[in-house]
Design a protein around this motif. Sequence first.
Motif, PDB file in Angstrom:
ATOM      1  N   VAL A 110      -0.296  -1.431   2.856  1.00  9.67           N
ATOM      2  CA  VAL A 110      -1.028  -0.346   2.179  1.00  9.67           C
ATOM      3  C   VAL A 110      -2.356  -0.857   1.635  1.00  9.67           C
ATOM      4  O   VAL A 110      -3.388  -0.176   1.727  1.00  9.67           O
ATOM      5  CB  VAL A 110      -0.157   0.241   1.044  1.00  9.67           C
ATOM      6  N   THR A 111      -2.353  -2.065   1.100  1.00  6.53           N
ATOM      7  CA  THR A 111      -3.587  -2.649   0.566  1.00  6.53           C
ATOM      8  C   THR A 111      -4.609  -2.858   1.673  1.00  6.53           C
ATOM      9  O   THR A 111      -5.795  -2.560   1.507  1.00  6.53           O
ATOM     10  CB  THR A 111      -3.273  -4.000  -0.118  1.00  6.53           C
ATOM     11  N   ILE A 112      -4.148  -3.352   2.816  1.00  9.45           N
ATOM     12  CA  ILE A 112      -5.054  -3.562   3.950  1.00  9.45           C
ATOM     13  C   ILE A 112      -5.646  -2.235   4.409  1.00  9.45           C
ATOM     14  O   ILE A 112      -6.848  -2.117   4.646  1.00  9.45           O
ATOM     15  CB  ILE A 112      -4.305  -4.265   5.101  1.00  9.45           C
ATOM     16  N   ALA A 113      -4.778  -1.207   4.519  1.00  6.98           N
ATOM     17  CA  ALA A 113      -5.267   0.106   4.967  1.00  6.98           C
ATOM     18  C   ALA A 113      -6.280   0.671   3.980  1.00  6.98           C
ATOM     19  O   ALA A 113      -7.299   1.245   4.378  1.00  6.98           O
ATOM     20  CB  ALA A 113      -4.095   1.067   5.149  1.00  6.98           C
ATOM     21  N   GLY A 114      -6.012   0.515   2.700  1.00  9.55           N
ATOM     22  CA  GLY A 114      -6.871   1.115   1.694  1.00  9.55           C
ATOM     23  C   GLY A 114      -8.177   0.380   1.475  1.00  9.55           C
ATOM     24  O   GLY A 114      -9.229   1.004   1.360  1.00  9.55           O
ATOM     25  N   PHE A 115      -8.107  -0.955   1.448  1.00  8.18           N
ATOM     26  CA  PHE A 115      -9.299  -1.709   1.060  1.00  8.18           C
ATOM     27  C   PHE A 115     -10.020  -2.347   2.252  1.00  8.18           C
ATOM     28  O   PHE A 115     -11.240  -2.407   2.270  1.00  8.18           O
ATOM     29  CB  PHE A 115      -8.925  -2.788   0.041  1.00  8.18           C
ATOM     30  N   ALA A 116      -9.274  -2.830   3.256  1.00  6.36           N
ATOM     31  CA  ALA A 116      -9.923  -3.481   4.397  1.00  6.36           C
ATOM     32  C   ALA A 116     -10.323  -2.460   5.457  1.00  6.36           C
ATOM     33  O   ALA A 116     -11.408  -2.545   6.033  1.00  6.36           O
ATOM     34  CB  ALA A 116      -8.992  -4.529   4.993  1.00  6.36           C
ATOM     35  N   LEU A 117      -9.458  -1.489   5.726  1.00  6.05           N
ATOM     36  CA  LEU A 117      -9.747  -0.522   6.780  1.00  6.05           C
ATOM     37  C   LEU A 117     -10.437   0.729   6.239  1.00  6.05           C
ATOM     38  O   LEU A 117     -10.976   1.518   7.010  1.00  6.05           O
ATOM     39  CB  LEU A 117      -8.454  -0.134   7.511  1.00  6.05           C
ATOM     40  N   GLY A 118     -10.389   0.958   4.957  1.00  6.98           N
ATOM     41  CA  GLY A 118     -11.156   2.053   4.364  1.00  6.98           C
ATOM     42  C   GLY A 118     -10.442   3.375   4.244  1.00  6.98           C
ATOM     43  O   GLY A 118     -11.072   4.396   3.980  1.00  6.98           O
ATOM     44  N   PHE A 119      -9.142   3.408   4.418  1.00  2.00           N
ATOM     45  CA  PHE A 119      -8.407   4.669   4.259  1.00  2.00           C
ATOM     46  C   PHE A 119      -8.386   5.057   2.779  1.00  2.00           C
ATOM     47  O   PHE A 119      -8.005   4.243   1.941  1.00  2.00           O
ATOM     48  CB  PHE A 119      -6.966   4.530   4.767  1.00  2.00           C
ATOM     49  N   GLN A 120      -8.784   6.260   2.499  1.00  3.37           N
ATOM     50  CA  GLN A 120      -8.824   6.719   1.121  1.00  3.37           C
ATOM     51  C   GLN A 120      -7.969   7.966   0.940  1.00  3.37           C
ATOM     52  O   GLN A 120      -7.786   8.746   1.874  1.00  3.37           O
ATOM     53  CB  GLN A 120     -10.263   7.048   0.704  1.00  3.37           C
ATOM     54  N   VAL A 121      -7.481   8.154  -0.254  1.00  9.20           N
ATOM     55  CA  VAL A 121      -6.738   9.369  -0.582  1.00  9.20           C
ATOM     56  C   VAL A 121      -7.725  10.366  -1.180  1.00  9.20           C
ATOM     57  O   VAL A 121      -8.818  10.000  -1.593  1.00  9.20           O
ATOM     58  CB  VAL A 121      -5.597   9.068  -1.570  1.00  9.20           C
ATOM     59  N   PRO A 122      -7.347  11.663  -1.209  1.00  5.38           N
ATOM     60  CA  PRO A 122      -8.280  12.652  -1.740  1.00  5.38           C
ATOM     61  C   PRO A 122      -8.637  12.361  -3.195  1.00  5.38           C
ATOM     62  O   PRO A 122      -7.781  11.962  -3.982  1.00  5.38           O
ATOM     63  CB  PRO A 122      -7.519  13.974  -1.628  1.00  5.38           C
ATOM     64  N   SER A 123      -9.896  12.569  -3.496  1.00 12.44           N
ATOM     65  CA  SER A 123     -10.337  12.324  -4.868  1.00 12.44           C
ATOM     66  C   SER A 123     -10.739  13.645  -5.521  1.00 12.44           C
ATOM     67  O   SER A 123     -11.284  14.525  -4.861  1.00 12.44           O
ATOM     68  CB  SER A 123     -11.541  11.388  -4.863  1.00 12.44           C
ATOM     69  N   PRO A 124     -10.443  13.812  -6.802  1.00 12.92           N
ATOM     70  CA  PRO A 124     -10.947  14.992  -7.508  1.00 12.92           C
ATOM     71  C   PRO A 124     -12.446  14.849  -7.713  1.00 12.92           C
ATOM     72  O   PRO A 124     -12.885  14.066  -8.543  1.00 12.92           O
ATOM     73  CB  PRO A 124     -10.166  14.978  -8.815  1.00 12.92           C
TER      74      PRO A 124
END
Lengths: 48, 167
Positions: B35-49
């Motif tokens: 999950v860390t790799i997807a979020g920070f290395a690959l750039g996957f983000q969750v919706p932001s308000p």
Amino acid sequence: MADKPQSEHEAGEFHPRGTVAILVMFVLAIIILWASVYVILLSRGVTV
Amino acid sequence: MSEPGASKETLHIDPYEKNWMRISIVLLIVFAAAVTIAGFALGFQVPSPEERVDPNNLSGPWLSPGLRELSPGVYEAYIIGDAATWQFDPRDIEVPVGSTVTFYVTSRDIQHGFKLQDTNINMQILPGQVSKLTYTFDQVGEYPYICTEYCGTGHAFMFGSLTVVEK
């Protein structure tokens, strides 16, 4: 009077093979399902 | 100080339990790393308000929701979920292939969901809050979007479609 025979568990030779088999299947299912969702996530592309 | 000859109590853990704990910890570490790799290395983000709005008095770009072209191939889409009509406004969007679209979605009344099929866009839509995600459409096709939060009797009618066409 003869000693009461030790149970398999008390003798330290208890090997719950059935339980281990179920746990192995459980762990494999978690890994496979989790990995498949992760691959789908990656294949669908980045959301920023 | 313990007396000579006193027994030292130790916690007994069965080898099977130890192995089960080891496996569980390793799995947690692997999943967290992925999950860390997807979020920070690959750039996957969750919706932001993105921002707060007054759902009873939507203004600015919300007065005419829809697609706007900011520059060639770059768009922003303002979408409103409305339980009074059980619709997304707009209901149809069309962009050329290769376009990058930033979605701004809010609700006029109650909680909705916004799921764009075959993409990772899946947002909770709350009145008063704007949810934002950006996605690049590299494949031609139709991408239906649906409400994923049960919002009332017309929930099943809350859908729309984004069509990606050839340039």
